[in-house]
Scaffold this motif. Structure first.
Motif, PDB file in Angstrom:
ATOM      1  N   LYS A 181      47.303  11.845  94.452  1.00 21.59           N
ATOM      2  CA  LYS A 181      48.325  11.270  93.647  1.00 21.59           C
ATOM      3  C   LYS A 181      47.686  10.541  92.468  1.00 21.59           C
ATOM      4  N   ASP A 182      48.575   9.568  92.047  1.00 23.62           N
ATOM      5  CA  ASP A 182      48.050   9.143  90.718  1.00 23.62           C
ATOM      6  C   ASP A 182      47.336   7.647  91.020  1.00 23.62           C
ATOM      7  N   TRP A 204      43.248  13.136  88.691  1.00 22.84           N
ATOM      8  CA  TRP A 204      44.614  12.484  89.238  1.00 22.84           C
ATOM      9  C   TRP A 204      45.719  13.653  89.205  1.00 22.84           C
ATOM     10  N   ASN A 205      46.553  13.399  90.324  1.00 21.08           N
ATOM     11  CA  ASN A 205      47.652  14.218  90.521  1.00 21.08           C
ATOM     12  C   ASN A 205      47.221  15.723  90.788  1.00 21.08           C
ATOM     13  N   ASN A 224      47.019  20.959  88.758  1.00 23.89           N
ATOM     14  CA  ASN A 224      47.403  19.766  88.635  1.00 23.89           C
ATOM     15  C   ASN A 224      48.986  20.002  89.088  1.00 23.89           C
ATOM     16  N   LYS A 226      51.499  17.978  88.745  1.00 29.66           N
ATOM     17  CA  LYS A 226      52.591  17.631  87.498  1.00 29.66           C
ATOM     18  C   LYS A 226      53.020  18.800  86.779  1.00 29.66           C
TER      19      LYS A 226
END
Length: 315
Positions: A181-182, A204-205, A224, A226
């Motif tokens: 997650k972030d 992150w992510n 990633n 995202k």
């Protein structure tokens, strides 16, 4: 419960890692005639570990499976009755306690030592299992030493992952930390330490798409979540730090546990909430999880069991 014949024993030890075998050594020397069932993985987690360099008494190190053979032989030489089989059900509603083995045989015991260990949680990707022991590990404290001066990756976002990333940062040139997650689940102080360590790079992510390498870890492909982009990072070691699952489910109706399933013991002892039932090793230890601490708690459990049976006039 069926009317099948029930075997009666003084001390029943469930599990065969360092805790179980050490308990068997001490119980056998005390003439308690222990019976030990090895469980689904005889020797425990050390049987999937390669070289062990931090167990006292092995100045040149030793392979994990070989060390557990030594433990087993010593317990057998002392007179422990070591058997292959798995505890599948328990009835701790009254004494003597009863334990079902392989869904067919019941054992009745005056005292029970639970040393069923804990299993590392894995990501569940093929390359992780294929390279387990060849650069993939679930214990940085156990195996980080082998990656001194190399780049490594670690996946996880809790306190354990943060602690292990910091540990690895002292040994390795760069630690690539993969966080789903972030944010991290780790405590604020642990997050701050990770983010303040210059040779820890946090992704992150992100999640592990693949661990790269045919016969040993050569890299990791990070995705990633995202934007679905991937990047490949060359590494020599890959550490999974997403938690452990204590092997305690069959005892949950009788034994007090914490919210994650670790058996609660009275501090400074191996005693559980039931008299005559003791717990040792990783099934009750979520802090250290080392072979030497598991062996020490196995010794405690055998001594506690001996004192209990002696006070009852059973030995």
């Amino acid at each position: 419960m069926s009317e099948k014949a029930i075997e009666k024993v003084h001390v029943l030890i469930i599990g065969s890692g360092p805790a179980g075998y050490t308990a068997a050594i001490y119980a056998a020397r005390a003439n308690m005639k222990p019976v030990l069932y090895q469980g689904i993985q005889p020797g425990g987690q050390l049987t999937i570990t390669t070289e062990v360099e931090n167990y006292p008494g092995y100045p040149d190190g030793i392979q994990g499976p070989e060390m557990m053979v030594h433990f087993e032989k010593q317990a057998a030489r002392m007179g422990a009755d070591i058997r292959y089989g798995m505890a599948t059900k328990v009835d701790f509603s009254q004494q003597p306690y009863r334990v079902e083995i392989d869904e067919e045989t019941w054992i009745e015991a005056d005292a029970v030592i639970i040393s069923t260990g804990a299993s590392a949680k894995w990501l569940g990707i093929e390359s992780e299992q294929r390279l387990n022991g060849f650069g993939v590990s679930a214990c940085a404290v156990c195996d980080g030493f082998f990656f001194r001066g190399k780049e490594v990756a670690i996946v996880g976002a809790g306190d354990t992952a943060a602690e292990e990333a910091l540990y690895l940062s002292k040994l390795c040139t760069t630690v690539h930390m993969i966080v789903r997650k972030d944010t991290m689940r780790a405590s604020k102080v642990m997050q701050d330490r990770v983010l303040a360590t210059p040779n820890i790079t946090v992704y992150w992510n992100s999640e592990t798409d693949e661990i790269l390498g045919d016969h040993s870890v050569k890299g990791v492909r990070i995705k990633n979540t995202k934007d679905n982009t991937t990047q490949e990072v060359p590494i020599g070691g890959f550490f999974v730090a997403i938690g452990h699952q204590p092997n305690s489910a069959i005892f949950k109706d009788y034994i007090d546990m914490d919210e994650t399933g670790y058996i609660k013991t009275i501090p400074g002892t191996s005693k559980t909430n039931l008299e005559g039932v003791f717990a040792a090793g990783d099934v009750q230890d979520k802090n250290y999880r080392q072979a030497v601490t598991a062996a020490g708690s196995g010794c405690m459990a055998a001594l506690d069991a001996e004192r209990y049976l002696s006070a009852k006039g059973l030995v």
